[in-house]
Motif scaffolding. Structure first.
Motif: not given
Length: 669
Positions: A208, A10, A227, A566, A250
């Protein structure tokens, strides 16, 4: 290179020897092959870089004759890359006892991206095709035999790779079954035999990342739900069940660096977290009890997220913590490393050093030493007799006394944020003369930052009398989550304000000729170049856009498959194009729609195989500018991707760029 590395993730989301001629078939070339400027016309720019210069482009950008030295696990061999007459960088192995040298890995058409030791008899290396980032992992014996592609599948790329010490196995992730998501495999690096360890089925909420112990056992995994939410699952060693232990936004950090194999408590792990702080810090964490055991290290100004742990020979004790502050910083922890750190500090004084390779017993260390004025040198350190010996100076032709100072800077943005960065000053500026400035916004943009150290670009520019400004604008990483979040949905807007405020600061210090300021950058830096020429057209004399985004809408549409999970995250970083108000802003900060505001010369550079910023981004801006009557030199390399990796291509780029800057600085008032 440490093989335990995550190649894609990411943090990396945003974000040619072959020239067009009459004999070239254009049917299969990416983009519009009619657009690139002819080599003859590009080379005309070189003539503007006139002067009696002590150093030429090759001095900074020709690859070292030898590089990337590594010691074998048993300490019996030294490996390194060596360049041949065709500029290919092959990997050689030298037996230290006899001095016998063997060519182990041959670099052919495609670059060897990384390489290292699997065990005392076998090496690994990674490679893609022409910069397309479909990276494969290969293994070969130290005599070059038994070469195997360990990931022999079309269209795949590696995620993370981990060597399981004292075994024949690596554990890696790749997107073999579904191009959007990565799954873990255990591979025998001698035979190539492969076993899938876990299935990653949900594209909307994919796994992930995976957490393994030192023996390669799966101990946990991280799910990216829709996401936007990161969920950490940990395996209960009694029941075998994976339990949810942490659910975070996130934007927050709860990252398991590794299990604490030094502890009797098998549930202990080193974790980087900012859940209860702005800056990321290192804590010791009990994953079963889901609680912090103790804080290991925190810094009030900078994020800290990296540690180095010893191997089996010293029972996996914590050696040191490292982070990027004003300079790279290391905090010794173990008695063993404290002694090494003291010795090396006394030896290398104010230079930076890092241990880049070691045998398993830590008897022989390879130490990389550098500074803002020293490109880099490798030293051998014998931990038994405490002796340091120079192994190889990478760029002996670049004399430290001739190099420019990279000076840390700090200033306030127009809305009160503390902004940090660096300015590289040629000697004339230090002596009080106003000099031209090249503003160099970094890529990313989120989570990335510029660092102190030798930078061949800024030193090349300094050799021509130009200063270089590097601003760690809001959204840059390393300064805490609030500073990074301050740049979300401000790309092309407040992030650009910070760059402009940096230019103002540099001018106010008396270093810069305000009429001779250029802007140049790659990736997001290329986008920032375009936006700089649009947003403040009178500030810059010219700009160079290198693999930069020109249209946020087509940029989103061209994401590689493994970026698509993402996409919701990227909407929060850039702009949500499904929201009419944000789509309007995105159009306002998409350069291709604002070219009427560009008044200064532009040079565009692109790798044709770029999977991150598709060649269409550069094609669009070139077409649009030319349609308005602007002559835009356009360099495309058809054997490159997101930035030029091949030596000859890099040399051409910087020669053209120097000519472009010289021509336009001389046109300035």
């Amino acid at each position: 290179m440490n093989l335990n590395t995550k190649i894609f993730g990411a943090a990396q989301i945003v974000l040619s020897a072959i020239m067009i001629n009459a004999q070239t078939s254009t049917a299969k070339l990416p983009g519009d092959p009619t657009l690139p400027t002819s080599k003859a016309n590009l080379e005309k720019m070189i003539s503007y870089d006139k002067g009696s210069f002590k150093y030429k482009v090759e001095d900074y950008f020709a690859r070292p004759n030898a590089s990337q030295f590594k010691i074998s696990p048993d300490g019996q061999f030294l490996s390194y890359k060596e360049k041949d007459k065709d500029k290919k960088n092959h990997v050689y192995v030298k037996e230290l006892k006899t001095g016998k040298i063997t060519k182990a890995i041959v670099e052919k058409e495609d670059l060897i991206k990384s390489y290292g030791w699997l065990d005392k008899k076998r090496l690994f290396f990674t490679q893609d095709k022409g910069g397309n980032e479909n990276i494969h992992l290969y293994a070969a014996d130290i005599d070059g035999k038994n070469l195997k592609d360990l990931t022999p599948f079309d269209g795949i790329t590696l995620g993370s790779v981990r060597l399981i010490k004292d075994t024949e196995f690596v554990v890696l992730t790749m997107n073999k079954n579904n191009k959007q998501i990565f799954e873990p495999y255990k591979i025998n690096f001698n035979t190539g035999e492969m076993t899938q360890l876990y299935e990653n089925k949900d594209v909307n909420s994919p796994i992930d990342d995976y957490i393994f112990d030192k023996d390669g056992n799966l101990r946990g995994y991280i799910v990216l739900e829709n996401g936007l939410t990161t969920k950490t699952y940990y395996k209960d060693l009694q029941t075998g069940k994976f339990n949810l232990i942490k659910s975070t936004d996130w934007k927050d950090t709860f990252s398991i660096i590794g299990l604490n194999e030094n502890s009797k408590n098998k549930d202990e792990a080193y974790v980087a977290t900012n859940l209860d702080s702005d800056r990321s810090r290192i804590v010791l964490y009990d994953l079963k009890k889901n609680t912090v055991i103790k804080e290991i290290y925190a810094n009030p100004v900078f994020d800290v997220s990296s540690i180095q742990v010893a191997g089996k020979n010293r029972n996996y004790e914590l050696d040191y913590i490292s982070y990027d502050g004003i300079k790279s910083e290391t905090v010794p922890v173990s008695k063993f490393y404290k002694e090494i750190d003291d010795k090396l500090k006394s030896e290398f004084k104010d230079k930076q050093f890092s241990i880049v390779s070691s045998d398993d017993n830590n008897d022989k260390l390879l130490v990389y030493v550098g500074s803002d004025k020293l490109y880099g040198a490798y030293y051998e350190y014998d931990t038994k007799n405490k002796k340091v010996n120079l192994l190889y100076n990478l760029m002996p032709q670049l004399k430290e006394e001739d190099m420019a100072e990279m000076r840390p800077i700090e200033f306030k943005s127009r809305d009160g944020l503390t902004i940090r960065g660096y300015i590289t000053l040629p000697k004339a500026a230090v002596d009080g003369k106003k000099v031209p400035l090249i503003v160099n916004p970094h890529g990313g943009p989120q989570g990335i930052r510029d660092q102190w150290g030798f930078n061949p670009e800024t030193q090349l520019f300094a050799s021509r009398g130009y200063a270089t400004l590097q601003v760690n604008f809001r959204i840059s990483g390393g300064y805490g989550k609030e500073f990074q979040k301050a740049g979300y949905k401000q790309i092309g807007r407040k992030a650009m304000d910070d760059v402009e405020d940096g230019v103002k600061y540099a001018i106010e210090q008396g270093w810069i000729d305000k009429d001779k300021v250029a802007i140049y950058g790659g990736s997001h830096g290329g986008y920032a170049t375009l936006m700089g020429l649009i947003k403040t057209p009178d500030l810059y004399a010219c700009g160079v856009d290198y693999v930069g985004v020109s249209n946020i809408f087509t940029f989103f549409d061209s994401f590689p498959e493994y970026w698509k999970p993402y996409k919701e995250m990227v909407k929060q970083i850039w702009y949500d194009l499904d929201n009419p108000e944000e789509a309007k802003i995105a159009k306002e900060v998409s350069p291709v729609f604002q070219i009427d505001k560009i008044k200064k010369p532009l040079f565009v550079v692109q790798g044709a195989n770029d999977p991150r910023v598709n060649i269409n981004e550069s094609d669009q801006i070139v077409k649009a500018m030319r349609a308005k009557g602007y002559e835009v030199p356009y360099l495309v390399k058809y054997d490159e991707g997101h930035g030029f990796g091949k030596e000859q291509n890099r040399l051409e780029l910087y020669k053209y760029m120097l000519g472009f800057f010289a021509e336009n600085f001389n046109k300035s008032k």
